[in-house]
Design an enzyme around this catalytic site. Structure first.
Site, mmCIF file in Angstrom:
data_model
loop_
_atom_site.group_PDB
_atom_site.id
_atom_site.type_symbol
_atom_site.label_atom_id
_atom_site.label_comp_id
_atom_site.label_asym_id
_atom_site.label_seq_id
_atom_site.Cartn_x
_atom_site.Cartn_y
_atom_site.Cartn_z
ATOM 1 N N ASN A 15 -76.044 52.239 7.003
ATOM 2 C CA ASN A 15 -75.558 52.057 5.677
ATOM 3 C C ASN A 15 -76.976 51.877 4.642
ATOM 4 O OD1 ASN A 15 -72.720 51.973 5.076
ATOM 5 N ND2 ASN A 15 -72.686 50.777 6.668
ATOM 6 N N ARG A 66 -79.488 25.087 9.800
ATOM 7 C CA ARG A 66 -78.965 26.200 8.628
ATOM 8 C C ARG A 66 -79.360 26.127 7.278
ATOM 9 N NH1 ARG A 66 -74.426 29.637 9.073
ATOM 10 N NH2 ARG A 66 -74.613 30.539 6.846
ATOM 11 N N ARG A 92 -74.433 37.229 9.192
ATOM 12 C CA ARG A 92 -74.317 36.091 8.796
ATOM 13 C C ARG A 92 -73.687 35.674 7.504
ATOM 14 N NH1 ARG A 92 -77.932 32.170 11.343
ATOM 15 N NH2 ARG A 92 -78.123 31.031 9.293
ATOM 16 N N LEU A 94 -73.412 33.890 4.080
ATOM 17 C CA LEU A 94 -74.367 33.368 3.108
ATOM 18 C C LEU A 94 -73.876 32.021 2.661
ATOM 19 C CD1 LEU A 94 -74.570 36.678 0.824
ATOM 20 C CD2 LEU A 94 -76.346 35.685 2.245
ATOM 21 N N ASN A 108 -70.724 43.743 -0.358
ATOM 22 C CA ASN A 108 -70.516 43.723 1.181
ATOM 23 C C ASN A 108 -69.814 44.968 1.421
ATOM 24 O OD1 ASN A 108 -70.799 42.901 3.924
ATOM 25 N ND2 ASN A 108 -68.825 42.250 3.837
ATOM 26 N N HIS A 110 -67.292 46.161 4.667
ATOM 27 C CA HIS A 110 -66.556 45.677 5.702
ATOM 28 C C HIS A 110 -65.723 46.829 6.355
ATOM 29 C CE1 HIS A 110 -64.243 42.946 8.248
ATOM 30 N NE2 HIS A 110 -63.090 43.442 7.954
ATOM 31 N N GLU A 144 -65.626 32.818 0.023
ATOM 32 C CA GLU A 144 -64.822 32.923 1.416
ATOM 33 C C GLU A 144 -64.992 34.305 2.054
ATOM 34 O OE1 GLU A 144 -60.665 32.417 1.113
ATOM 35 O OE2 GLU A 144 -61.185 31.178 -0.932
ATOM 36 N N ASP A 146 -65.248 37.903 3.590
ATOM 37 C CA ASP A 146 -64.194 38.945 3.420
ATOM 38 C C ASP A 146 -63.144 39.053 2.199
ATOM 39 O OD1 ASP A 146 -65.986 40.144 5.587
ATOM 40 O OD2 ASP A 146 -64.651 39.640 7.082
ATOM 41 N N THR A 173 -68.842 57.123 9.014
ATOM 42 C CA THR A 173 -69.021 58.220 7.936
ATOM 43 C C THR A 173 -68.484 58.138 6.625
ATOM 44 O OG1 THR A 173 -68.689 59.676 9.991
ATOM 45 C CG2 THR A 173 -68.486 60.771 8.058
HETATM 46 C C1 GRF Z 1 -70.845 48.763 9.520
HETATM 47 O O1 GRF Z 1 -69.728 49.187 10.321
HETATM 48 C C2 GRF Z 1 -70.605 47.735 8.358
HETATM 49 O O2 GRF Z 1 -69.360 47.912 7.920
HETATM 50 C C3 GRF Z 1 -70.353 46.481 9.220
HETATM 51 O O3 GRF Z 1 -71.604 46.408 10.208
HETATM 52 C C4 GRF Z 1 -71.849 47.906 10.663
HETATM 53 C C5 GRF Z 1 -73.182 48.071 9.945
HETATM 54 O O4 GRF Z 1 -73.688 49.315 10.522
HETATM 55 N N1 GRF Z 1 -70.435 45.400 8.225
HETATM 56 P P1 GRF Z 1 -75.089 49.623 10.018
HETATM 57 O O5 GRF Z 1 -75.965 48.609 10.076
HETATM 58 O O6 GRF Z 1 -75.156 49.957 8.450
HETATM 59 O O7 GRF Z 1 -75.583 51.070 10.990
#
Ligand code: GRF
Length: 226
Positions: A15, A66, A92, A94, A108, A110, A144, A146, A173
Site C-alpha cells: 500500500n 509502551r 500496533r 497508536l 488507516n 482495514h 477505538e 478500526d 488489489t
Molecule cells: C493490508 O491488507 C492492509 O489492509 C492491512 O495490512 C495489509 C498491509 O499490506 N492493514 P501491505 O504491507 O501494504 O502490503
C-alpha cells in the site's frame, strides 16, 4: 499546497508503494516526510529508501515500556515535519497522545468492510464465515480500534472456495486503488468529518475506468488516475 505526511508500516508495504507511485505520478499533492516501522526488516523501509524517502526503524524492544515507545514514535513523526499520518499495514495500536496530536489527520486501511470483521487476520475470518461480499475500508483513526469515520470502501465477491489467502489477494488489489485515492482527497483538503460521517467535497474530475477491477463496488467513486 503539498501535504507533508508520514507513513507507518510493519510489513510488505504494498500500500505504501501504491501511494508512492501515485505521488510520483503527480496524482496526490503530498510529500512523504518519513516511513516509520516497528520492524527493522520490513520491506516497507527498503521501498522507502529506494525512492529517497527517509526510512526510520523503531523496534519496540529498544524501549523500556509502551509509553517510552509511543513517545519516541510521536517524536519521530513530528520531527519529520509531517502534518498527517497514513497507517499502511501498521500492526500496533497508536497511543492516545499520538492520536490527539494528529486529530482527524490519521488514515488507516482495514481489509474488511467495517464495521464487520475488525481486528487481525480478518480476510481468513471473513472467508471462514462464508461471506459472499468482502472488501476494504479506509477510515480516519480515532481512539477505538478500526472505528473512525469511513472515507471509502470497496467490495469484492467472495465464494465458498475462498480462503484467507485468496480473499486477501483480491482485496489487496482494490486497497491499492482506494488508499491512494483517499490520501489524495485528504491532501487536497476535500475530506470533512461530521460526527461518524465523512463528507467528500466534489470535484470536476471524471470517474475512473473500473474495468480492471470489475466486478467490484467502490463508493465514493474513484476518479481518473486511481
Ligand atoms: C493490508 O491488507 C492492509 O489492509 C492491512 O495490512 C495489509 C498491509 O499490506 N492493514 P501491505 O504491507 O501494504 O502490503
Amino acid at each position: 499546497m503539498t501535504l507533508p505526511l508520514a507513513i507507518l508500516a510493519s510489513g510488505g508495504g504494498s500500500n505504501l508503494q501504491a501511494i508512492i507511485d501515485r505521488i510520483e505520478e503527480g496524482k496526490i499533492a503530498a510529500r512523504i516526510t518519513a516511513v516509520v516501522s516497528n520492524k527493522p526488516q520490513a520491506r516497507a523501509l527498503s521501498r522507502a529508501r529506494a525512492h529517497g524517502i527517509p526510512a526510520i526503524a523503531l523496534p519496540q524492544d529498544d524501549y523500556p515500556d509502551r509509553a517510552a515507545y509511543d513517545a519516541a514514535l510521536l517524536a519521530a513523526v513530528q520531527d519529520s515535519g509531517a502534518q498527517a499520518v497514513v497507517l499502511a499495514g501498521y500492526l500496533r495500536l497508536l497511543a492516545p497522545p499520538f492520536i490527539a496530536a494528529f486529530k482527524n489527520r490519521i488514515l488507516n486501511i482495514h481489509p474488511a468492510l467495517l464495521p464487520s470483521f475488525p481486528g487481525l487476520r480478518v480476510q481468513a475470518a471473513a472467508a471462514a464465515y462464508g461471506v459472499t461480499i468482502a472488501g476494504a475500508t479506509v477510515h480516519f483513526v480515532d481512539e477505538e480500534m478500526d472505528n473512525g469515520p469511513i472515507v471509502i470502501q470497496a467490495a469484492v465477491p467472495a465464494g465458498p472456495d475462498d480462503d484467507g489467502e485468496s480473499l486477501a489477494a483480491r482485496i489487496l488489489t482494490l486497497e491499492h486503488r482506494i488508499y491512494p485515492q483517499a490520501v489524495a482527497w485528504l491532501a487536497a483538503g476535500r475530506l470533512a468529518i461530521a460526527g461518524r460521517k465523512t463528507r467528500l467535497a466534489p470535484s470536476s474530475l471524471p470517474p475512473a475506468d473500473l474495468a480492471l477491477v470489475s466486478p467490484c463496488l467502490v463508493n465514493p467513486m474513484l476518479e481518473e488516475g486511481f
